[in-house]
Design a protein around this motif. Structure first.
Motif, PDB file in Angstrom:
ATOM      1  N   ARG A  10      17.435  13.335 -30.751  1.00  0.00           N
ATOM      2  CA  ARG A  10      16.903  12.967 -32.074  1.00  0.00           C
ATOM      3  C   ARG A  10      15.385  12.796 -32.007  1.00  0.00           C
ATOM      4  N   ARG A  12      13.374  14.210 -29.842  1.00  0.00           N
ATOM      5  CA  ARG A  12      12.771  15.536 -29.651  1.00  0.00           C
ATOM      6  C   ARG A  12      12.696  16.299 -30.983  1.00  0.00           C
ATOM      7  N   ILE A  13      13.742  16.181 -31.748  1.00  0.00           N
ATOM      8  CA  ILE A  13      13.768  16.874 -33.055  1.00  0.00           C
ATOM      9  C   ILE A  13      12.685  16.300 -33.973  1.00  0.00           C
ATOM     10  N   GLU A  14      12.513  14.990 -33.981  1.00  0.00           N
ATOM     11  CA  GLU A  14      11.478  14.389 -34.849  1.00  0.00           C
ATOM     12  C   GLU A  14      10.091  14.889 -34.428  1.00  0.00           C
ATOM     13  N   LYS A  17       9.693  18.548 -35.450  1.00  0.00           N
ATOM     14  CA  LYS A  17       9.513  18.689 -36.906  1.00  0.00           C
ATOM     15  C   LYS A  17       8.051  18.479 -37.273  1.00  0.00           C
ATOM     16  N   ILE A  24      14.149  19.597 -42.421  1.00  0.00           N
ATOM     17  CA  ILE A  24      15.555  19.961 -42.212  1.00  0.00           C
ATOM     18  C   ILE A  24      16.344  19.653 -43.486  1.00  0.00           C
ATOM     19  N   VAL A  37      19.445  13.492 -38.949  1.00  0.00           N
ATOM     20  CA  VAL A  37      18.097  14.035 -38.695  1.00  0.00           C
ATOM     21  C   VAL A  37      17.581  14.846 -39.897  1.00  0.00           C
ATOM     22  N   LEU A 278      23.016  18.924 -32.665  1.00  0.00           N
ATOM     23  CA  LEU A 278      21.625  18.502 -32.402  1.00  0.00           C
ATOM     24  C   LEU A 278      20.977  19.425 -31.375  1.00  0.00           C
ATOM     25  N   ILE A 281      19.872  22.565 -33.071  1.00  0.00           N
ATOM     26  CA  ILE A 281      18.720  22.319 -33.954  1.00  0.00           C
ATOM     27  C   ILE A 281      17.442  22.218 -33.123  1.00  0.00           C
ATOM     28  N   ALA A 282      17.505  21.458 -32.032  1.00  0.00           N
ATOM     29  CA  ALA A 282      16.311  21.296 -31.180  1.00  0.00           C
ATOM     30  C   ALA A 282      15.867  22.653 -30.626  1.00  0.00           C
ATOM     31  N   LEU A 285      14.215  24.816 -33.344  1.00  0.00           N
ATOM     32  CA  LEU A 285      12.844  24.404 -33.678  1.00  0.00           C
ATOM     33  C   LEU A 285      11.891  24.807 -32.553  1.00  0.00           C
TER      34      LEU A 285
END
Ligand code: 13P
Ligand code: SF4
Length: 313
Positions: A10, A12-14, A17, A24, A37, A278, A281-282, A285
């Motif tokens: 989470r 890493r995704i933030e 982004k 997202i 997320v 997740l 998604i990571a 991105l």
């Protein structure tokens, strides 16, 4: 032993982004951790409308393929990323563009209404799209004496035909594998065990299940109904991903997922929506791909049918 690295993912995704200036968008049927997320969570209609107004350069679509395609049709200048391009939709797959063109040719004077759960090729052959939120308004916007082709969901189509009393609607014979699997007997049994519970049903379900509903609507409409209804318990007859948002919004209420005909199969989970994780998604991105790329001529024709829908809303 399975290691839970979701907090790291989470974070890493933030970070990604922010670095990639990405937002997202996610559908209510995705996994709960994916919904967390998301910058925007919604049903098909809300997500289409939202895609047009996001300020970011990149949209990552956490949902199935037709949803990301719809975002790209409406936002050709933005990059639309799809973590799982193989996440299809049984409804969209039940309506092949070539076969649909041949079907349409049999009814040259009909107005073509297609549910957004279609490929861009089918949308390009459509006069006006609809979602489960606005199908009734869309069909009512067409003069009553003009015949209509409704595709691809036979259940939504026959529900709208019943509500409008239009006998001039021809239906494409498609269906969603998830929504066709609910068991009426088990829903009625749950109702007997939970007196006062309201049965809320998505219109992609079969007619005999829809007939047992206290409320019929899209995922967003069902969510609103559960908030405004005085009832405390709801039997939820749609994909169970929506339960995460229901429990978050209405912690004092009780939501019971309706079981499928075969309780051991887990077939009321949309396996396509659940492909979006997740990790995917990571990675998407990070690699800035896979990305939706469309033929411009088809995109422009599809855009017209989606914009016609948004004008009716
Ligand atoms: P909504 O229009 O409620 O978002 O439905 C989308 C969908 O795929 C239902 O199966
Ligand atoms: Fe398609 Fe059904 Fe999944 Fe919705 S629930 S995305 S209609 S397969």
């Amino acid at each position: 032993m399975k290691v839970d690295n979701s907090a790291d993912l989470r974070r890493r995704i933030e970070t990604l982004k922010r670095e990639k200036r990405a937002v997202i968008l996610a559908h209510y049927y995705t996994l709960p951790e994916v919904q967390e997320v998301a910058d925007f969570l919604g049903d098909s209609l809300a997500l289409s409308v939202k895609a047009q107004s996001v300020e970011a350069d990149t949209i990552l679509f956490a949902g199935v393929h037709f949803m990301a395609e719809t975002a790209k049709v409406l936002c050709p200048d933005k990059r639309v990323l799809i973590p799982c391009p193989e996440a299809g939709c049984s409804l969209a797959e039940s309506c092949d563009a070539e076969a649909f063109a041949a079907f349409r040719a049999q009814y040259p004077d009909h107005t073509v209404v297609s549910y957004v759960n279609t490929t861009v090729g089918v949308k390009a052959l459509t006069d006006i799209c609809c979602t489960s939120s606005n199908a009734l308004e869309v069909v009512r916007s067409i003069p009553a004496d003009r015949p209509v082709i409704f595709a691809p969901d036979r259940n939504l189509g026959s529900y709208i035909r019943k509500l409008t009393g239009r006998d001039n609607m021809v239906l494409w014979d498609g269906a969603c594998h998830v929504h066709e699997e609910f068991s009426l007997e088990k829903i009625l049994e749950l109702k007997r065990e939970n007196p006062g519970a309201k049965v809320v049903v998505h219109p992609e379900c079969k007619a005999h299940v829809v007939a047992a509903a206290d409320f019929v609507g899209s995922t967003a409409a069902i969510l609103d109904f559960c908030g405004s209804s005085g009832a405390e318990t709801f039997i939820v007859v749609t994909e169970p991903g929506i339960l995460a948002e229901m429990r978050k919004r209405y912690p004092g209420k009780r939501f019971i997922p309706a079981p499928p005909i075969d309780s051991t199969c887990g077939c009321n989970d949309c396996r396509f929506m659940k492909m979006v994780t997740l990790e995917r998604i990571a990675a998407c991105l990070e690699q800035e791909g896979p990305e939706i790329v469309l033929d411009e001529e088809i995109r422009r024709r599809a855009e017209r049918s989606i914009r016609n829908m948004i004008a009716v809303r």
